[in-house]
Design a protein around this motif. Structure first.
Motif, PDB file in Angstrom:
ATOM      1  N   ALA A 170      70.112  69.751  10.975  1.00 22.14           N
ATOM      2  CA  ALA A 170      68.707  69.937  11.327  1.00 22.14           C
ATOM      3  C   ALA A 170      68.448  69.484  12.765  1.00 22.14           C
ATOM      4  O   ALA A 170      67.704  70.139  13.504  1.00 22.14           O
ATOM      5  CB  ALA A 170      67.807  69.185  10.358  1.00 22.14           C
ATOM      6  N   ARG A 171      69.076  68.393  13.183  1.00 24.42           N
ATOM      7  CA  ARG A 171      68.901  67.900  14.550  1.00 24.42           C
ATOM      8  C   ARG A 171      69.463  68.908  15.554  1.00 24.42           C
ATOM      9  O   ARG A 171      68.858  69.182  16.591  1.00 24.42           O
ATOM     10  CB  ARG A 171      69.581  66.548  14.719  1.00 24.42           C
ATOM     11  CG  ARG A 171      69.396  65.953  16.095  1.00 24.42           C
ATOM     12  CD  ARG A 171      69.944  64.564  16.193  1.00 24.42           C
ATOM     13  NE  ARG A 171      69.764  64.041  17.534  1.00 24.42           N
ATOM     14  CZ  ARG A 171      70.249  62.895  17.942  1.00 24.42           C
ATOM     15  NH1 ARG A 171      70.926  62.124  17.121  1.00 24.42           N
ATOM     16  NH2 ARG A 171      70.061  62.494  19.178  1.00 24.42           N
ATOM     17  N   ALA A 172      70.623  69.471  15.252  1.00 21.14           N
ATOM     18  CA  ALA A 172      71.226  70.477  16.137  1.00 21.14           C
ATOM     19  C   ALA A 172      70.321  71.704  16.219  1.00 21.14           C
ATOM     20  O   ALA A 172      70.056  72.212  17.319  1.00 21.14           O
ATOM     21  CB  ALA A 172      72.611  70.865  15.630  1.00 21.14           C
ATOM     22  N   GLY A 194      59.815  82.033   6.491  1.00 20.25           N
ATOM     23  CA  GLY A 194      60.255  82.298   5.131  1.00 20.25           C
ATOM     24  C   GLY A 194      61.698  82.754   4.998  1.00 20.25           C
ATOM     25  O   GLY A 194      62.177  82.977   3.890  1.00 20.25           O
ATOM     26  N   ARG A 195      62.424  82.888   6.115  1.00 20.57           N
ATOM     27  CA  ARG A 195      63.785  83.415   6.040  1.00 20.57           C
ATOM     28  C   ARG A 195      64.828  82.479   6.615  1.00 20.57           C
ATOM     29  O   ARG A 195      65.972  82.510   6.199  1.00 20.57           O
ATOM     30  CB  ARG A 195      63.848  84.765   6.759  1.00 20.57           C
ATOM     31  CG  ARG A 195      62.881  85.738   6.098  1.00 20.57           C
ATOM     32  CD  ARG A 195      63.194  87.171   6.191  1.00 20.57           C
ATOM     33  NE  ARG A 195      64.580  87.525   6.045  1.00 20.57           N
ATOM     34  CZ  ARG A 195      65.175  88.434   6.786  1.00 20.57           C
ATOM     35  NH1 ARG A 195      64.514  89.054   7.734  1.00 20.57           N
ATOM     36  NH2 ARG A 195      66.428  88.754   6.592  1.00 20.57           N
ATOM     37  N   GLY A 196      64.468  81.703   7.626  1.00 20.49           N
ATOM     38  CA  GLY A 196      65.437  80.809   8.252  1.00 20.49           C
ATOM     39  C   GLY A 196      65.372  80.888   9.763  1.00 20.49           C
ATOM     40  O   GLY A 196      64.349  81.221  10.340  1.00 20.49           O
ATOM     41  N   MET A 197      66.508  80.594  10.384  1.00 22.29           N
ATOM     42  CA  MET A 197      66.578  80.563  11.841  1.00 22.29           C
ATOM     43  C   MET A 197      67.380  81.763  12.345  1.00 22.29           C
ATOM     44  O   MET A 197      68.378  82.149  11.736  1.00 22.29           O
ATOM     45  CB  MET A 197      67.268  79.280  12.314  1.00 22.29           C
ATOM     46  CG  MET A 197      66.555  78.003  11.904  1.00 22.29           C
ATOM     47  SD  MET A 197      64.999  77.782  12.761  1.00 22.29           S
ATOM     48  CE  MET A 197      65.579  77.060  14.259  1.00 22.29           C
ATOM     49  N   VAL A 198      66.918  82.319  13.456  1.00 21.55           N
ATOM     50  CA  VAL A 198      67.608  83.443  14.084  1.00 21.55           C
ATOM     51  C   VAL A 198      67.836  83.127  15.556  1.00 21.55           C
ATOM     52  O   VAL A 198      67.124  82.324  16.158  1.00 21.55           O
ATOM     53  CB  VAL A 198      66.826  84.770  13.958  1.00 21.55           C
ATOM     54  CG1 VAL A 198      66.683  85.204  12.524  1.00 21.55           C
ATOM     55  CG2 VAL A 198      65.480  84.678  14.638  1.00 21.55           C
ATOM     56  N   VAL A 199      68.821  83.803  16.117  1.00 21.17           N
ATOM     57  CA  VAL A 199      69.082  83.696  17.550  1.00 21.17           C
ATOM     58  C   VAL A 199      67.985  84.470  18.273  1.00 21.17           C
ATOM     59  O   VAL A 199      67.677  85.601  17.907  1.00 21.17           O
ATOM     60  CB  VAL A 199      70.472  84.284  17.895  1.00 21.17           C
ATOM     61  CG1 VAL A 199      70.705  84.247  19.402  1.00 21.17           C
ATOM     62  CG2 VAL A 199      71.568  83.550  17.147  1.00 21.17           C
ATOM     63  N   ARG A 200      67.410  83.836  19.282  1.00 21.64           N
ATOM     64  CA  ARG A 200      66.382  84.520  20.074  1.00 21.64           C
ATOM     65  C   ARG A 200      67.013  85.680  20.833  1.00 21.64           C
ATOM     66  O   ARG A 200      68.151  85.604  21.262  1.00 21.64           O
ATOM     67  CB  ARG A 200      65.740  83.548  21.071  1.00 21.64           C
ATOM     68  CG  ARG A 200      64.831  82.528  20.413  1.00 21.64           C
ATOM     69  CD  ARG A 200      64.287  81.561  21.428  1.00 21.64           C
ATOM     70  NE  ARG A 200      63.654  82.251  22.540  1.00 21.64           N
ATOM     71  CZ  ARG A 200      62.388  82.067  22.918  1.00 21.64           C
ATOM     72  NH1 ARG A 200      61.626  81.217  22.266  1.00 21.64           N
ATOM     73  NH2 ARG A 200      61.902  82.713  23.949  1.00 21.64           N
ATOM     74  N   ARG A 201      66.254  86.731  20.978  1.00 18.95           N
ATOM     75  CA  ARG A 201      66.767  87.923  21.660  1.00 18.95           C
ATOM     76  C   ARG A 201      67.027  87.681  23.150  1.00 18.95           C
ATOM     77  O   ARG A 201      67.839  88.368  23.758  1.00 18.95           O
ATOM     78  CB  ARG A 201      65.810  89.089  21.471  1.00 18.95           C
ATOM     79  CG  ARG A 201      65.695  89.459  19.995  1.00 18.95           C
ATOM     80  CD  ARG A 201      65.334  90.899  19.787  1.00 18.95           C
ATOM     81  NE  ARG A 201      65.184  91.193  18.370  1.00 18.95           N
ATOM     82  CZ  ARG A 201      66.175  91.550  17.561  1.00 18.95           C
ATOM     83  NH1 ARG A 201      67.382  91.633  18.026  1.00 18.95           N
ATOM     84  NH2 ARG A 201      65.950  91.804  16.286  1.00 18.95           N
ATOM     85  N   ASP A 202      66.368  86.683  23.724  1.00 20.70           N
ATOM     86  CA  ASP A 202      66.541  86.378  25.145  1.00 20.70           C
ATOM     87  C   ASP A 202      67.463  85.178  25.388  1.00 20.70           C
ATOM     88  O   ASP A 202      67.467  84.611  26.478  1.00 20.70           O
ATOM     89  CB  ASP A 202      65.179  86.129  25.796  1.00 20.70           C
ATOM     90  CG  ASP A 202      64.440  84.938  25.192  1.00 20.70           C
ATOM     91  OD1 ASP A 202      64.879  84.402  24.153  1.00 20.70           O
ATOM     92  OD2 ASP A 202      63.412  84.538  25.760  1.00 20.70           O
ATOM     93  N   ALA A 203      68.264  84.811  24.398  1.00 18.82           N
ATOM     94  CA  ALA A 203      69.064  83.583  24.488  1.00 18.82           C
ATOM     95  C   ALA A 203      70.349  83.736  25.292  1.00 18.82           C
ATOM     96  O   ALA A 203      70.872  82.748  25.801  1.00 18.82           O
ATOM     97  CB  ALA A 203      69.399  83.076  23.079  1.00 18.82           C
ATOM     98  N   VAL A 211      71.333  82.572  11.500  1.00 17.26           N
ATOM     99  CA  VAL A 211      72.360  81.529  11.445  1.00 17.26           C
ATOM    100  C   VAL A 211      72.306  80.920  10.047  1.00 17.26           C
ATOM    101  O   VAL A 211      71.292  81.033   9.351  1.00 17.26           O
ATOM    102  CB  VAL A 211      72.146  80.461  12.545  1.00 17.26           C
ATOM    103  CG1 VAL A 211      72.335  81.052  13.932  1.00 17.26           C
ATOM    104  CG2 VAL A 211      70.797  79.792  12.424  1.00 17.26           C
ATOM    105  N   PRO A 212      73.385  80.282   9.613  1.00 20.23           N
ATOM    106  CA  PRO A 212      73.385  79.696   8.266  1.00 20.23           C
ATOM    107  C   PRO A 212      72.248  78.681   8.116  1.00 20.23           C
ATOM    108  O   PRO A 212      71.863  78.020   9.087  1.00 20.23           O
ATOM    109  CB  PRO A 212      74.743  79.001   8.172  1.00 20.23           C
ATOM    110  CG  PRO A 212      75.594  79.639   9.218  1.00 20.23           C
ATOM    111  CD  PRO A 212      74.654  80.074  10.304  1.00 20.23           C
ATOM    112  N   SER A 213      71.750  78.565   6.909  1.00 23.68           N
ATOM    113  CA  SER A 213      70.697  77.579   6.648  1.00 23.68           C
ATOM    114  C   SER A 213      71.257  76.174   6.840  1.00 23.68           C
ATOM    115  O   SER A 213      72.477  75.957   6.803  1.00 23.68           O
ATOM    116  CB  SER A 213      70.169  77.732   5.221  1.00 23.68           C
ATOM    117  OG  SER A 213      71.159  77.306   4.297  1.00 23.68           O
TER     118      SER A 213
END
Length: 140
Positions: free
Chosen positions: A54-56, A71-80, A36-38
Motif C-alpha cells: 500500500a505504501r509503494a 471500484g476496480r483497483g489501480m491502473v497505470v496512468r496513460r501519461d506515466a 496492477v495487482p491488488s
C-alpha cells in the motif's frame, strides 16, 4: 508482473517496488490503462506485509504513475511513460556516478575507465542486438 525483492538489501522493500514499477513502465512492460495487482494479491504473491505494498502504491500515486479506478483497483496512468523514463534515467545516472567515484577512489585511471566503459557498452549493445528477433520475408 514479476517483482524481484531483496528483503535483506539496503533499499526498503516499498522503494524496490516503486523502482520496479517505474522501470516496467519506462520499458513498456506496463502500459497506460493496465491494471496492477491488488494490494492483497501482491502481498500474498510476494509474502510481504500489505501495508508495504500500500505504501509503494501510494508513492506511485503521488508520483503520478498509478491512479485509482473506482471500484476496480489501480491502473497505470496513460501519461506515466515519460515520467518513468526520466526516473529510470536518473537512477542510471546515480549508479554511474557511484561506480565512477568508487573506481576513481580505488585507483583506476580515467583512461582505464573509458576503455572499460566502451568495451562494456559494445558488449551490452551486441547482446541486445543479437536478442532482437529477425524479421522474416513471409515465406517458409
Amino acid at each position: 508482473m514479476f517483482f524481484s525483492i531483496d528483503a535483506d538489501g539496503d533499499i526498503p522493500i516499498y522503494e524496490q517496488l516503486v523502482r520496479q514499477v517505474k522501470l516496467a513502465v519506462a520499458d513498456g512492460i506496463l502500459v497506460g490503462g493496465q491494471m496492477v495487482p491488488s494490494v492483497r494479491q501482491l502481498a500474498n504473491d510476494l509474502a510481504i506485509n500489505s501495508n508495504t505494498i500500500a505504501r509503494a502504491y501510494q508513492e506511485l500515486q503521488s508520483d503520478h504513475v498509478l491512479e485509482p479506478l473506482r471500484g476496480r483497483g489501480m491502473v497505470v496512468r496513460r501519461d506515466a511513460m515519460k515520467r518513468c523514463t526520466k526516473a529510470r534515467n536518473s537512477l542510471v545516472a546515480e549508479s554511474v556516478r557511484r561506480a565512477l567515484a568508487d573506481a576513481l577512489a580505488g585507483g583506476m585511471t580515467t583512461a582505464e575507465l573509458r576503455d572499460l566503459f566502451e568495451a562494456e557498452l559494445d558488449r551490452q549493445s551486441a547482446m541486445i542486438e543479437n536478442a532482437k528477433p529477425v524479421s522474416g520475408n513471409g515465406t517458409s
